[in-house]
Motif scaffolding. Sequence first.
Motif, PDB file in Angstrom:
ATOM      1  N   HIS A  83       3.360   8.059  -6.286  1.00  0.00           N
ATOM      2  CA  HIS A  83       3.189   9.382  -6.262  1.00  0.00           C
ATOM      3  C   HIS A  83       3.919  10.749  -5.743  1.00  0.00           C
ATOM      4  O   HIS A  83       3.761  11.647  -6.025  1.00  0.00           O
ATOM      5  CB  HIS A  83       1.495   9.407  -5.344  1.00  0.00           C
ATOM      6  CG  HIS A  83       0.241   9.971  -5.871  1.00  0.00           C
ATOM      7  ND1 HIS A  83      -0.299  10.474  -6.837  1.00  0.00           N
ATOM      8  CD2 HIS A  83       0.289  11.514  -5.131  1.00  0.00           C
ATOM      9  CE1 HIS A  83      -0.908  11.612  -6.558  1.00  0.00           C
ATOM     10  NE2 HIS A  83      -0.455  12.483  -6.030  1.00  0.00           N
ATOM     11  N   GLN A  89       2.465  18.930  -1.259  1.00  0.00           N
ATOM     12  CA  GLN A  89       1.812  18.375   0.623  1.00  0.00           C
ATOM     13  C   GLN A  89       1.437  19.352   0.948  1.00  0.00           C
ATOM     14  O   GLN A  89       0.443  19.355   1.335  1.00  0.00           O
ATOM     15  CB  GLN A  89       2.322  17.627   0.790  1.00  0.00           C
ATOM     16  CG  GLN A  89       2.866  15.972   0.811  1.00  0.00           C
ATOM     17  CD  GLN A  89       3.652  15.434   1.306  1.00  0.00           C
ATOM     18  OE1 GLN A  89       4.487  15.802   2.135  1.00  0.00           O
ATOM     19  NE2 GLN A  89       3.818  14.407   0.915  1.00  0.00           N
ATOM     20  N   GLN A 126       0.873  -1.044   0.350  1.00  0.00           N
ATOM     21  CA  GLN A 126      -0.426  -0.502   0.037  1.00  0.00           C
ATOM     22  C   GLN A 126       0.813   1.735   0.062  1.00  0.00           C
ATOM     23  O   GLN A 126      -0.051   1.750  -0.527  1.00  0.00           O
ATOM     24  CB  GLN A 126      -0.920   0.572   0.999  1.00  0.00           C
ATOM     25  CG  GLN A 126      -0.288  -0.060   2.396  1.00  0.00           C
ATOM     26  CD  GLN A 126      -0.101  -1.010   3.072  1.00  0.00           C
ATOM     27  OE1 GLN A 126      -0.153  -2.409   2.650  1.00  0.00           O
ATOM     28  NE2 GLN A 126       0.113  -0.943   4.784  1.00  0.00           N
ATOM     29  N   ASP A 127       2.460   1.677   0.552  1.00  0.00           N
ATOM     30  CA  ASP A 127       2.908   2.484   1.255  1.00  0.00           C
ATOM     31  C   ASP A 127       3.384   2.465  -0.758  1.00  0.00           C
ATOM     32  O   ASP A 127       4.593   3.692  -1.329  1.00  0.00           O
ATOM     33  CB  ASP A 127       3.505   2.090   1.701  1.00  0.00           C
ATOM     34  CG  ASP A 127       3.541   2.562   2.809  1.00  0.00           C
ATOM     35  OD1 ASP A 127       2.408   3.160   2.771  1.00  0.00           O
ATOM     36  OD2 ASP A 127       3.920   1.935   4.054  1.00  0.00           O
ATOM     37  N   ILE A 141       2.052   5.480  -2.583  1.00  0.00           N
ATOM     38  CA  ILE A 141       1.908   6.807  -2.072  1.00  0.00           C
ATOM     39  C   ILE A 141       3.501   6.767  -2.738  1.00  0.00           C
ATOM     40  O   ILE A 141       3.891   8.060  -3.063  1.00  0.00           O
ATOM     41  CB  ILE A 141       1.399   6.526  -0.710  1.00  0.00           C
ATOM     42  CG1 ILE A 141       0.215   6.136  -0.258  1.00  0.00           C
ATOM     43  CG2 ILE A 141       3.096   7.770   0.140  1.00  0.00           C
ATOM     44  CD1 ILE A 141       0.402   5.976   1.183  1.00  0.00           C
TER      45      ILE A 141
END
Length: 85
Positions: free
Chosen positions: A36, A68, A29-30, A33
Amino acid sequence: MGRTNPTYRDQLSAIEDEWGAYRQALRRQDQGIFDHLFVYARDHADAAWNLNHADPLAPIWMAIAIEQDRRITELEARIDDLTDE
């Protein structure tokens, strides 16, 4: 003939390749990220190229911070809108 310097986008791809083992070691799942974050860096590649910083990682960190912060600002605005209703 003179040597040509790699473009910033070429440097960015090389950096992403260098971090490949790290990416693979991340939880599944990381990994998305992680990918991205490099999208953020690619989105700011024109600015990074203009900077021509000696450390090609510096503009990557700045691009991530900018994006961010943009997301945080957008989310805060959405929260304000929802609490005003």
